[in-house]
Motif scaffolding. Structure first.
Motif, PDB file in Angstrom:
ATOM      1  N   GLU A  25      42.025  44.561  58.716  1.00  0.00           N
ATOM      2  CA  GLU A  25      42.354  45.269  59.964  1.00  0.00           C
ATOM      3  C   GLU A  25      41.714  46.645  60.039  1.00  0.00           C
ATOM      4  O   GLU A  25      41.390  47.121  61.126  1.00  0.00           O
ATOM      5  N   GLN A  28      38.416  45.930  61.498  1.00  0.00           N
ATOM      6  CA  GLN A  28      38.560  45.511  62.897  1.00  0.00           C
ATOM      7  C   GLN A  28      38.837  46.698  63.815  1.00  0.00           C
ATOM      8  O   GLN A  28      38.308  46.772  64.924  1.00  0.00           O
ATOM      9  N   ASP A  29      39.657  47.621  63.335  1.00  0.00           N
ATOM     10  CA  ASP A  29      40.066  48.755  64.168  1.00  0.00           C
ATOM     11  C   ASP A  29      38.935  49.726  64.484  1.00  0.00           C
ATOM     12  O   ASP A  29      39.081  50.588  65.334  1.00  0.00           O
ATOM     13  N   SER A  53      42.037  41.405  68.843  1.00  0.00           N
ATOM     14  CA  SER A  53      40.826  42.232  68.839  1.00  0.00           C
ATOM     15  C   SER A  53      40.232  42.491  70.215  1.00  0.00           C
ATOM     16  O   SER A  53      39.577  43.508  70.409  1.00  0.00           O
ATOM     17  N   LYS A  55      39.995  43.956  73.535  1.00  0.00           N
ATOM     18  CA  LYS A  55      40.675  45.080  74.189  1.00  0.00           C
ATOM     19  C   LYS A  55      40.638  44.969  75.702  1.00  0.00           C
ATOM     20  O   LYS A  55      41.506  45.486  76.385  1.00  0.00           O
TER      21      LYS A  55
END
Length: 82
Positions: A25, A28-29, A53, A55
């Motif tokens: 994560e 991913q962030d 994921s 947005k």
């Protein structure tokens, strides 16, 4: 920011995002994932929204003002100066 076309050849956007979401994560962030689609099918939109994921979703063809608005939103949200 990564733009993912939902219906790409070879590996569609859904398969890509499934593989992406297997990453840690913290990795991913670091990315702002945008789903691109020409589909108006409610099941496609629901499926896109089911992934952590993604947005936002942008309809193809993307217009310049939509892109500029998205860039402004993301740079503000992430505190990025251009």
């Amino acid at each position: 920011m990564i733009f993912v076309d939902i219906y790409m050849p070879l590996m569609d956007g859904f398969k890509f995002i499934e593989e992406f979401e297997k990453l840690d994560e913290a990795i991913q962030d670091k990315y702002y994932m945008v789903a691109l689609t020409s589909s108006r099918d409610i099941s496609d939109v629901s499926r896109i929204n089911s992934y952590r994921s993604f947005k936002t979703v942008i309809a193809k063809p993307m217009k310049a003002d939509e892109l500029l608005s998205l860039i402004n939103k993301v740079t503000t949200e992430y505190g990025i100066q251009l």
